[in-house]
Design a protein around this motif. Sequence first.
Motif, short mmCIF file in Angstrom:
data_model
loop_
_atom_site.label_atom_id
_atom_site.label_comp_id
_atom_site.label_asym_id
_atom_site.label_seq_id
_atom_site.Cartn_x
_atom_site.Cartn_y
_atom_site.Cartn_z
N GLU A 231 5.57 66.24 20.48
CA GLU A 231 7.29 66.68 20.05
C GLU A 231 8.12 65.92 20.85
O GLU A 231 7.87 65.97 22.05
N ALA A 232 9.02 65.10 20.19
CA ALA A 232 10.01 64.24 20.97
C ALA A 232 10.63 64.99 22.21
O ALA A 232 10.86 64.45 23.20
N GLU A 233 11.06 66.03 21.89
CA GLU A 233 12.03 66.68 22.49
C GLU A 233 11.29 67.28 23.84
O GLU A 233 11.98 67.52 24.95
N TRP A 234 10.02 67.30 23.89
CA TRP A 234 9.25 67.86 25.01
C TRP A 234 8.70 66.65 25.89
O TRP A 234 8.11 66.98 26.93
N GLN A 235 8.82 65.37 25.51
CA GLN A 235 8.21 64.24 26.30
C GLN A 235 8.75 64.17 27.58
O GLN A 235 8.00 63.90 28.40
N GLU A 236 9.92 64.32 28.05
CA GLU A 236 10.70 64.53 29.21
C GLU A 236 10.42 65.65 30.21
O GLU A 236 9.72 65.81 31.16
N LYS A 237 10.74 66.99 29.54
CA LYS A 237 10.69 67.98 30.15
C LYS A 237 9.23 69.16 30.32
O LYS A 237 9.26 69.85 30.81
N GLY A 238 8.51 68.57 29.10
CA GLY A 238 7.32 69.35 28.89
C GLY A 238 6.34 69.35 29.97
O GLY A 238 5.89 70.45 30.56
N LEU A 239 5.64 68.30 30.61
CA LEU A 239 4.98 68.35 31.75
C LEU A 239 5.73 68.89 32.79
O LEU A 239 5.09 69.53 33.54
N ASP A 240 7.13 68.81 33.16
CA ASP A 240 7.68 69.37 34.38
C ASP A 240 7.48 70.87 34.26
O ASP A 240 7.34 71.56 35.20
N THR A 241 7.81 71.38 33.00
CA THR A 241 7.69 72.94 32.90
C THR A 241 6.36 73.39 32.94
O THR A 241 6.30 74.43 33.63
N ALA A 242 5.29 72.64 32.44
CA ALA A 242 3.93 72.97 32.82
C ALA A 242 3.62 73.32 34.18
O ALA A 242 2.92 74.15 34.78
N ILE A 243 4.31 72.27 35.07
CA ILE A 243 4.15 72.11 36.47
C ILE A 243 4.50 73.25 37.06
O ILE A 243 4.01 74.06 38.06
N TYR A 244 5.73 73.73 36.70
CA TYR A 244 6.24 74.87 37.23
C TYR A 244 5.55 76.27 37.07
O TYR A 244 5.22 77.10 38.07
N TYR A 245 5.15 76.40 35.98
CA TYR A 245 4.30 77.61 35.76
C TYR A 245 2.79 77.49 36.17
O TYR A 245 2.24 78.67 36.71
N TYR A 246 2.22 76.33 36.36
CA TYR A 246 1.03 76.39 37.03
C TYR A 246 1.15 76.52 38.46
O TYR A 246 0.35 77.27 39.08
#
Length: 831
Positions: A231-246
Amino acid sequence: MCILHIPTKQFLRLNKYILLIGFLATTILSYAQNTSLDSLKLVYSSSNDNIAKGKALLEISNYFMRVNPDSAYYYANKAQARFELTDSVRLIGKAQSEAGTALYYSNDFTGASLSFKEALRTFKVIEDDIYTVKMLNNLGLIAQRTGDFGEAIPYMLQSISLKEKINDTLGVGVSKNNLGVLYREIGDYYNALKYGLQALAIYTDLNDTAGLASVNNNIGLVYMSIWEAGEAEWQEKGLDTAIYYYRESQTYNKAIGNLRGLSLNLTNLGWVYYNQQKYEKALAYFEESKEIRIKINDIYGLASSLASIGEIHIKAGKVEQAKAELFEAKEIAEKRGLKDISKRVYENLYKAFKKENNFKEALLYHELYSATKDSIYSEEAKDDINQIEQKYQAEKLKENNEKLEKEKLVRAAYDRNKNIVLLCISILILGFLIILYNRLLTIQKLNKKLEVAKQEAESSTLAKSQFLANMSHEIRTPMNGIIGTIDFIKNSHLDDKQRDLVGIIDSSANNLLNILNDILDLSKVESGKIDIDKQQLDLRQTIDDVYDLFYTNAKSKGIELIKDIDKHIAEGFMGDKFRIKQVLLNLMANAVKFTSEGGVTLRLELHADLTKKQIIRFCVEDTGIGISEESQKDIFGVFYQADASITREYGGTGLGLAISQRLVELMGGTIGFKSEAGKGSTFWFELELEKSDKPIIKESPVEVEVKSKTGPLKILLAEDNEVNIKVAMLSLQAFGHKVDVAKNGIEAISKYKESAYDIILMDIQMPGMSGVEATQQIRKIEKTIGRARTKIVALTANTMKGDKETYLAADMDGYLGKPFKPEQLKEVLGG
């Protein structure tokens, strides 16, 4: 308390005696269980009470559940047969549930599902929410395990709804967390996030650290999956958000010392940085996860970590280091038969040897990778893996024998402490058994109290329902006489004054009927007897219908009536048109009633447009009297009215908003308002509606079937109430029909034998013989004498849920509830 100072090697020798104690304890428990089984069989054989026999059979079934599920299923069915002889519905449900559990342990998931569904229907009938939740959870688990996610999700949603009803907050959190995981597995990331975040809020309120660790990790996986989906809108913030929750999950796992969960967090973080091509950082996390997995002896996790580290080394160009890690992972995976790990290892070894231009080894591991990927192993490969496992066990046994030889040096010291250790262990076991026995007695007493309380609550609910049914019938019977007589008088020759007086009586009677309907609606909602129907829905047509109903009334008051529909709202949905319309009618009725100048606006707003759903807000705005701040907190209360003086001026029961709130919640939505005294009010409710992929079919006027018979009909009216006889006769004779009257079921049968009728209007509650019994007798006579089928219509004041279906199932052809209008009666007669 016994405090012993035993050398480490001596303590290892205790294993043999501890195992001996365990064997003796198991033997004692087994003897106790067999004794218990004999006692249960004695209860079954000696008792003449079907309830006692059934309960004994249930206990026997539970005894066999783990050791012999087939026997458990056999005894559960026998128990159900006993309970069915006594009409004990709750115990029947328990037996059905026990049978489902036995089938589940036998891996017969289809049979288990059928048994749990039977139990679910049973517990719903007696409104046992706790057992209903258990059955929903069981069915959801089976559906998820068999991969039927489309069936698993509705069961989980129903379970959540009931858990909320019985205030099981933690259970709601667990179910929503699991539901989020399920939605992630099927790629519905919107709902996965929705339920994951709701579970997060619940665990936060409860300060449940273990729950917070689990749900944060699951939310991180959702964001990771969204990123991987591209999903294009998640390419930048998706991984950073995943890191936060992990990292949040990592913090909570550290707090409770959950090393397994912590190693999973570290692995997930490693893959995030791997996807960001930050290989050094990813390597550090995989190495840390590897150390924890060694510590907790997680063989699978260790093999996975080694494979991941090897893959990163290949990316970094460190081929030799990669091969070292991969060969270690390969050894573990092949010994343990971990095919998924072996596949990863073979693939990366192929890449490593290819980088070294060693094409012979590269080809070998590519072939192994292909074979493993397709899950096709030759018999030779399987035998080879078994031989490796046997060699591993043989080496392990050799090591143990060597340890035993070395421990002979300390055997003398150990023997001196042996008897003391055995005595201490025996005392501990005895104490534990005494505590366990006392605990069981306490639980047994509590269960008896809970059973009594449950039976009392069931009796109270049944009495309430019966009272409402009786009161509905008794009130509607005279109301039929009143409304029917008024309708006939209205159509007679009256002067203006008489017509005004009759109009007042007509309005009062209909208001009284509306109050009765409101009370019954509220009772049905509170007792859970209203079902939400999911059919094709045209919202624009529904809004037009509601608008048209209030247009004339608004115009007569001199106020403006406006409708405003967002053009982006879809054409068709799946939903309950009748319940949505009922809520809108309640809100519009209040708005028009309490507005004397200005206007009322009916508005539809689009709040969210999802792939398969839309979230829509329905708004009713008015410029009326408004609601004071003091009165706003209780506005949705039952029988609540904001101001007694206003009530006397405008009228009303105070039930409309209470019913509306409960209906909206049943449809999964929310309702609210904003208001200011003297400046008007805005009431709104939001619903999440599923888009329909079928074209909207506009409703066309219903064509009335033209009867082949011309002229007046010959009608038999079976009715015992004199007033209702006169009211019905006035209408039927005014239509030009010929009418005979029977005042009970027996008389109706007698008149039917003497002469054939075009239609029989059959009351239900009559002395001597009911309308249902009379109908069944008439149907038998038809077959005996070869007479054509006569149309029989139930004409009754029984209007509770299920009444109409009951009478149609009893072989009647139609249904008309009292009180009724002449035009309704005319429609039933066929025009």
